[in-house]
Design a protein around this motif. Structure first.
Motif, PDB file in Angstrom:
ATOM      1  N   ALA A 115       3.200  -4.492  -5.486  1.00 52.01           N
ATOM      2  CA  ALA A 115       1.821  -4.789  -5.571  1.00 52.01           C
ATOM      3  C   ALA A 115       1.381  -4.200  -5.831  1.00 52.01           C
ATOM      4  O   ALA A 115       1.113  -2.887  -4.833  1.00 52.01           O
ATOM      5  CB  ALA A 115       1.692  -4.901  -3.621  1.00 52.01           C
ATOM      6  N   PHE A 121       0.293  -8.836  -8.494  1.00 52.20           N
ATOM      7  CA  PHE A 121       1.723  -8.984  -7.979  1.00 52.20           C
ATOM      8  C   PHE A 121       2.577  -8.760  -8.763  1.00 52.20           C
ATOM      9  O   PHE A 121       2.206  -8.968  -9.843  1.00 52.20           O
ATOM     10  CB  PHE A 121       1.587  -9.664  -6.664  1.00 52.20           C
ATOM     11  CG  PHE A 121       1.353  -9.274  -5.840  1.00 52.20           C
ATOM     12  CD1 PHE A 121       1.990  -8.818  -4.690  1.00 52.20           C
ATOM     13  CD2 PHE A 121      -0.133 -10.003  -5.245  1.00 52.20           C
ATOM     14  CE1 PHE A 121       1.454  -9.249  -3.578  1.00 52.20           C
ATOM     15  CE2 PHE A 121      -0.490 -10.033  -3.849  1.00 52.20           C
ATOM     16  CZ  PHE A 121       0.491  -8.738  -2.402  1.00 52.20           C
ATOM     17  N   LEU A 193       3.132  -8.688   9.797  1.00 54.02           N
ATOM     18  CA  LEU A 193       2.608  -8.060   9.746  1.00 54.02           C
ATOM     19  C   LEU A 193       0.962  -7.932  10.054  1.00 54.02           C
ATOM     20  O   LEU A 193       0.203  -7.265   9.592  1.00 54.02           O
ATOM     21  CB  LEU A 193       1.784  -8.546   7.848  1.00 54.02           C
ATOM     22  CG  LEU A 193       3.367  -8.316   7.218  1.00 54.02           C
ATOM     23  CD1 LEU A 193       2.960  -8.809   5.877  1.00 54.02           C
ATOM     24  CD2 LEU A 193       3.218  -6.425   7.444  1.00 54.02           C
ATOM     25  N   ARG A 239      -5.008  -9.941   2.092  1.00 58.70           N
ATOM     26  CA  ARG A 239      -4.698  -8.862   1.543  1.00 58.70           C
ATOM     27  C   ARG A 239      -3.186  -9.105   1.742  1.00 58.70           C
ATOM     28  O   ARG A 239      -1.573  -9.349   0.996  1.00 58.70           O
ATOM     29  CB  ARG A 239      -5.425  -7.821   1.211  1.00 58.70           C
ATOM     30  CG  ARG A 239      -4.414  -6.606   1.167  1.00 58.70           C
ATOM     31  CD  ARG A 239      -3.966  -6.182  -0.581  1.00 58.70           C
ATOM     32  NE  ARG A 239      -3.052  -4.622  -0.380  1.00 58.70           N
ATOM     33  CZ  ARG A 239      -3.041  -4.484  -1.690  1.00 58.70           C
ATOM     34  NH1 ARG A 239      -2.477  -5.270  -2.749  1.00 58.70           N
ATOM     35  NH2 ARG A 239      -2.557  -3.610  -1.628  1.00 58.70           N
ATOM     36  N   ILE A 240      -2.998  -9.176   3.414  1.00 55.79           N
ATOM     37  CA  ILE A 240      -1.606  -9.551   3.973  1.00 55.79           C
ATOM     38  C   ILE A 240      -0.700 -10.793   4.063  1.00 55.79           C
ATOM     39  O   ILE A 240       0.626 -10.770   3.311  1.00 55.79           O
ATOM     40  CB  ILE A 240      -3.065  -9.117   5.519  1.00 55.79           C
ATOM     41  CG1 ILE A 240      -2.686  -7.975   6.110  1.00 55.79           C
ATOM     42  CG2 ILE A 240      -1.352  -9.221   6.282  1.00 55.79           C
ATOM     43  CD1 ILE A 240      -1.820  -6.654   5.370  1.00 55.79           C
ATOM     44  N   SER A 242      -1.375 -12.992   1.088  1.00 57.86           N
ATOM     45  CA  SER A 242      -0.578 -12.641  -0.173  1.00 57.86           C
ATOM     46  C   SER A 242       0.551 -12.046  -0.304  1.00 57.86           C
ATOM     47  O   SER A 242       1.600 -12.351  -1.016  1.00 57.86           O
ATOM     48  CB  SER A 242      -1.474 -12.228  -1.365  1.00 57.86           C
ATOM     49  OG  SER A 242      -1.948 -10.914  -1.141  1.00 57.86           O
ATOM     50  N   LEU A 243       0.624 -10.688   0.327  1.00 55.65           N
ATOM     51  CA  LEU A 243       1.526  -9.975   1.086  1.00 55.65           C
ATOM     52  C   LEU A 243       2.933 -11.107   1.671  1.00 55.65           C
ATOM     53  O   LEU A 243       3.780 -10.831   0.914  1.00 55.65           O
ATOM     54  CB  LEU A 243       1.640  -8.805   1.567  1.00 55.65           C
ATOM     55  CG  LEU A 243       0.815  -7.220   1.054  1.00 55.65           C
ATOM     56  CD1 LEU A 243       0.852  -6.753   1.809  1.00 55.65           C
ATOM     57  CD2 LEU A 243       1.518  -7.004   0.029  1.00 55.65           C
ATOM     58  N   LEU A 247       6.943 -12.199  -0.457  1.00 57.85           N
ATOM     59  CA  LEU A 247       7.690 -11.572   0.205  1.00 57.85           C
ATOM     60  C   LEU A 247       8.615 -12.579   0.358  1.00 57.85           C
ATOM     61  O   LEU A 247       9.889 -12.560   0.034  1.00 57.85           O
ATOM     62  CB  LEU A 247       7.344 -11.116   1.276  1.00 57.85           C
ATOM     63  CG  LEU A 247       7.111  -9.453   1.367  1.00 57.85           C
ATOM     64  CD1 LEU A 247       6.900  -8.791   2.357  1.00 57.85           C
ATOM     65  CD2 LEU A 247       8.347  -8.426   0.832  1.00 57.85           C
ATOM     66  N   PHE A 271       9.909  -1.950  -2.786  1.00 60.29           N
ATOM     67  CA  PHE A 271       8.408  -2.266  -2.971  1.00 60.29           C
ATOM     68  C   PHE A 271       7.376  -1.190  -3.497  1.00 60.29           C
ATOM     69  O   PHE A 271       7.848   0.434  -2.541  1.00 60.29           O
ATOM     70  CB  PHE A 271       7.839  -2.494  -1.016  1.00 60.29           C
ATOM     71  CG  PHE A 271       9.052  -3.439  -0.595  1.00 60.29           C
ATOM     72  CD1 PHE A 271       9.835  -4.668  -1.520  1.00 60.29           C
ATOM     73  CD2 PHE A 271       8.886  -3.745   0.174  1.00 60.29           C
ATOM     74  CE1 PHE A 271      10.140  -5.647  -0.430  1.00 60.29           C
ATOM     75  CE2 PHE A 271       9.664  -5.311   1.142  1.00 60.29           C
ATOM     76  CZ  PHE A 271      10.314  -5.744   0.269  1.00 60.29           C
ATOM     77  N   ILE A 273       3.879   0.024  -3.040  1.00 62.35           N
ATOM     78  CA  ILE A 273       2.218  -0.598  -3.141  1.00 62.35           C
ATOM     79  C   ILE A 273       1.311   0.581  -3.606  1.00 62.35           C
ATOM     80  O   ILE A 273       1.941   1.387  -3.136  1.00 62.35           O
ATOM     81  CB  ILE A 273       2.881  -0.775  -1.445  1.00 62.35           C
ATOM     82  CG1 ILE A 273       3.752  -1.640  -0.745  1.00 62.35           C
ATOM     83  CG2 ILE A 273       1.525  -1.312  -1.300  1.00 62.35           C
ATOM     84  CD1 ILE A 273       3.810  -3.695  -1.529  1.00 62.35           C
ATOM     85  N   ALA A 276      -2.048   0.681  -0.071  1.00 63.52           N
ATOM     86  CA  ALA A 276      -1.330   0.320   0.966  1.00 63.52           C
ATOM     87  C   ALA A 276      -2.802  -0.507   1.976  1.00 63.52           C
ATOM     88  O   ALA A 276      -2.482  -1.576   2.384  1.00 63.52           O
ATOM     89  CB  ALA A 276       0.014   0.479   1.538  1.00 63.52           C
ATOM     90  N   LEU A 292       5.840  -3.444   7.309  1.00 59.40           N
ATOM     91  CA  LEU A 292       6.508  -2.944   5.930  1.00 59.40           C
ATOM     92  C   LEU A 292       7.952  -3.145   6.143  1.00 59.40           C
ATOM     93  O   LEU A 292       8.909  -3.005   5.171  1.00 59.40           O
ATOM     94  CB  LEU A 292       5.536  -2.808   4.491  1.00 59.40           C
ATOM     95  CG  LEU A 292       4.397  -3.420   4.355  1.00 59.40           C
ATOM     96  CD1 LEU A 292       3.883  -2.419   3.554  1.00 59.40           C
ATOM     97  CD2 LEU A 292       5.096  -5.220   3.508  1.00 59.40           C
TER      98      LEU A 292
END
Length: 426
Positions: A115, A121, A193, A239-240, A242-243, A247, A271, A273, A276, A292
């Motif tokens: 990320a 990504f 998350l 942001r969160i 899309s993470l 995943l 991972f 990042i 972050a 995470l």
């Protein structure tokens, strides 16, 4: 997993050697000292690709070049494996302007997830991304899946016009309609998350946002009762989510690939990042790394996970104080000393209050105050021990302190005690 990285004549320092923890690794340092660069090198070492080589739309993740064009440049790495560690080494070839690659497939450190700070990504899956060896026949797989920020949401198209990924909007909507395992995993990862139990990320109903956009648009159910389309969510929420999406997408596609090949799912994941804390409110910064570390357990219990995080946030550092285990984790700090970039693996010591992290070796600030307040406090501290300091000067300094300090600042106790004892403020 990656155990060791060594580089010479590439990047801001003449050379760097890092021995990684098997679980959590933290990278700190000022802007421009090489944190993002190290993540790019790690991605290369594990995948034998540069993100911007795979996807030219990226503005970061370019091929690393030698610092001194007349000297050899080297990237070496060591990976853990089932039987014994695997070593790899690449040299820069000046005429070809590329890094040497050993024939055949690269070492398999597990699923690799990167990320980047700008919302890009990259994913490398040993079930779907590899080179053919000289003895293998058949179609070569893509070297990696690399997404620009726009492609994260709208999908990644192959050079032949086929779709490598539908993107967050279409996949989320499709998963939600099916109500299968993928959507259940997405809901679970979003819950993990979320910044708190009171502010959980919960999918709302699908909607349309325009007469000219026929896509079913996912929404988030906000704490204030409204359902907001994901494209209209805040930068931190995007942001969160899309993470979370990547995943789940990475894992779901890996399972499908392993099912097609008749092989067991991968049990390891790495991972990477960058920043972050990007776009995140402080309360999210306090939870994102612990979350995470729980995510992969949510997707597949018992799976090994290695996390390598670059950060500028004292809240990120404070958030892992109760989790950090020196037997499994590591902290690397980049500093500028006499014009040279130095990499140091530091012992992780709890700082308690988050403001103490600002003045720690991670961030090297003289205090947690503004620059103006620092200057006035320094003058006031010197005045307290200055026998020639008089009432007129003290009153002026007192007014300056009132302009930069809060009414409850602890310095007032010391200042008032000495000032009244000396008769400055009578």
């Amino acid at each position: 997993m990656i155990m060791h990285l060594g580089i010479a004549n590439v990047g801001p320092a003449p050379g760097m050697e890092l021995d990684f923890g098997s679980r959590l690794n933290l990278l700190t340092g000022d802007n421009g000292l090489g944190k993002s660069f190290l993540l790019d090198i790690l991605w290369w070492a594990m995948t034998r690709t540069w993100p911007a080589e795979v996807n030219p739309r990226l503005t970061a993740g370019k091929t690393a070049l030698p610092t001194d064009k007349k000297q050899p440049a080297i990237i070496k790495a060591r990976f853990s494996a089932a039987s014994k560690p695997i070593d790899s080494k690449s040299d820069f070839k000046p005429r070809e302007q590329t890094w040497s690659i050993k024939a055949g497939r690269p070492a398999n450190p597990g699923l690799i997830f990167y990320a980047m700070a700008d919302g890009s990504f990259a994913v490398w899956d040993p079930a779907r991304n590899y080179w053919k060896s000289k003895r293998e026949e058949g179609k070569a797989r893509p070297p990696a899946y690399v997404f620009s920020p726009e492609e994260v949401w709208n999908g990644l198209e192959n050079s032949d016009g086929t779709w490598l990924c539908n993107g967050l909007i279409r996949d989320w909507a499709g998963w939600q309609k099916e109500r299968g395992q993928a959507f259940a995993s997405l809901e679970a990862v979003l819950a993990v998350l979320s910044p708190s139990g009171e502010e959980k990320l919960v999918p709302g109903k699908l909607t349309r946002i325009s007469l000219d956009d026929v896509r079913d648009m996912p929404t988030l159910r906000m704490p204030y009762g409204q359902e907001v389309p994901v494209l209209h969510a805040s930068s931190g929420m995007r942001r969160i989510i899309s993470l979370a999406y990547f995943l789940v997408w990475c894992w779901e596609e890996h399972l499908k690939a392993r099912e097609l090949t008749g092989e067991d799912p991968e049990c390891r994941a790495v991972f990477l990042i960058d920043e972050a804390e990007a776009h995140l409110h402080p309360k999210w910064q306090r939870t994102v790394i612990p979350a995470l570390m729980q995510v992969m357990e949510t997707l597949r219990p018992g799976r090994e996970m290695q996390l390598i995080v670059a950060t500028h946030s004292p809240l990120i550092m404070a958030s892992v104080e109760t989790l950090f285990d020196a037997a499994k984790d590591a902290w690397f700090d980049l500093d500028l000393s006499d014009g040279n970039v130095l990499l140091t693996q530091r012992p992780f010591l709890r700082q308690g209050n988050v403001s103490n992290w600002l003045t720690s070796e991670a961030f090297d600030l003289p205090s947690g105050y503004s620059q103006e307040a620092e200057k006035v406090l320094e003058e006031a501290t010197q005045a307290l021990s200055n026998e020639s300091f008089g009432p007129e000067d003290a009153q002026k300094l007192d007014q300056q302190l009132r302009g930069v300090l809060s009414d409850t600042d602890p310095f007032w106790i010391r200042w008032r005690f000495v000032a009244e004892k000396k008769g400055w403020l009578s």
